[in-house]
Design a protein around this motif. Structure first.
Motif, short mmCIF file in Angstrom:
data_model
loop_
_atom_site.label_atom_id
_atom_site.label_comp_id
_atom_site.label_asym_id
_atom_site.label_seq_id
_atom_site.Cartn_x
_atom_site.Cartn_y
_atom_site.Cartn_z
N LEU A 241 29.07 51.07 52.25
CA LEU A 241 30.41 50.87 52.83
C LEU A 241 30.72 49.40 53.14
O LEU A 241 31.84 49.08 53.53
N LYS A 242 29.72 48.53 52.93
CA LYS A 242 29.99 47.10 53.17
C LYS A 242 31.10 46.57 52.26
O LYS A 242 31.79 45.63 52.59
N THR A 243 31.26 47.21 51.10
CA THR A 243 32.30 46.74 50.16
C THR A 243 33.71 46.97 50.72
O THR A 243 34.68 46.49 50.15
N LEU A 244 33.82 47.70 51.84
CA LEU A 244 35.14 47.88 52.46
C LEU A 244 35.61 46.60 53.14
O LEU A 244 36.78 46.48 53.53
N GLY A 245 34.68 45.67 53.38
CA GLY A 245 35.06 44.41 54.01
C GLY A 245 35.08 44.46 55.52
O GLY A 245 35.60 43.55 56.17
#
Ligand code: SAM
Length: 284
Positions: A241-245
């Protein structure tokens, strides 16, 4: 007395006369067995008082069955010009119950056609656009939608993904989207040899009944979180979920999800909670 539906010739004759040789580019695999099209129409019924939107009627086997099973009105949308004349022959025998529309279902808005009774979408879908059409019907706003049920034929692999429960390889973005908005159910399989020409895979008829009370969250937020989570499905959520920013840990905590869980273990309600928290965090 005028001609009736019972006077229609066998579908093989219709195909020959109208030179409806199946085109792969249009996803054409025709069902010529009227017992089978009858079975599909009955699975979509009872149809009395129902307006049916049929996508891709082709030579009209399922169209005939829907009319024979008592549909109040069938609106059939077909992209292949060659099929329109064949369908017009059915319309001439259907006492005004069949409207044939020449056009692309991906661009067609069925809403202006709707009568006062229930409306149902029933189709042996062209497989090349089946998922795109399903997504367009699942993302209608406002919800509940104008249709009371979808009864659709998919490749079995797509059907498996639509109905998949958490915990397996088939469970993914399409399962979450479908189950966010509907209760899907597999009805029955149809083997390749039932179609002309036979496709490479088994087909499955699926019913999707809209949830009347929506699982409330923003669709774009839901697609963002499922995209991130299933985009790296082998990773734990705290990583994927880090790609959510945003920092995933507070989101996961408020949504009540384990940071070490993986996407395929999370039920639809978990993704909805996560989408709500993601949306709220972005607003702050
Ligand atoms: N309903 C027929 C049957 O069961 O025998 C034909 C089913 S065949 C799998 C799919 C049909 O969808 C074809 O007739 C094809 O021409 C039509 N089709 C393909 N793309 C379409 C589109 N974008 N809009 C409307 N019809 C389309």
């Amino acid at each position: 007395m005028g001609a009736t539906l019972a006077d229609l010739p066998p579908l093989r004759d219709v195909i020959r006369r109208h030179e409806l040789r199946a085109k792969r580019s249009l996803g054409q695999n025709f069902l010529l067995d009227l017992n089978l099209t009858g079975r599909i129409a009955r699975a979509a019924g009872p149809l009395n008082g129902v307006t049916v939107i049929e996508i891709g009627p082709g030579p009209g086997g399922l169209t005939r069955a829907l009319l024979n099973e008592g549909a109040a009105h069938v609106v059939a949308i077909e992209r292949d010009e060659r099929a329109i004349a064949a369908l017009t022959e059915i319309a001439e025998r259907a006492d005004g119950r069949l409207t044939v529309i020449a056009g692309d279902a991906l661009e067609y808005d069925a809403k202006p056609q709707l009568g006062s009774g229930p409306t149902r979408i029933v189709a042996n879908l062209p497989y090349n656009v089946a998922t795109a059409l399903l997504v367009s019907w699942l993302t209608i706003e406002p919800w509940p939608p104008w249709y009371d049920r979808l009864v659709l034929m998919f490749q079995r692999e797509v059907a498996d993904r639509i109905v998949a429960q958490p915990g397996g390889k088939d469970y993914g973005r399409l399962s979450v989207l479908a189950q966010w908005r509907t209760k899907p159910r597999r009805l029955f399989d149809i083997k390749p040899s039932a179609f002309v020409p036979p496709p490479n895979v088994t087909s499955t008829l699926v019913e999707l009944v809209p949830r009347q009370t929506p699982l409330a969250c923003d669709r774009a937020a839901l697609e963002r979180v499922t995209g991130a989570a299933f985009g790296q499905r082998r990773k734990m959520l705290r990583q994927s979920l880090k790609t959510l920013g945003l920092d995933p840990l507070p989101l996961l905590a408020v949504a009540g999800l384990e940071p070490t869980a993986r996407a395929e273990a999370i039920p639809v309600e978990g993704f909805v909670a996560l989408a709500r928290e993601f949306e709220a965090a972005r607003m702050r």
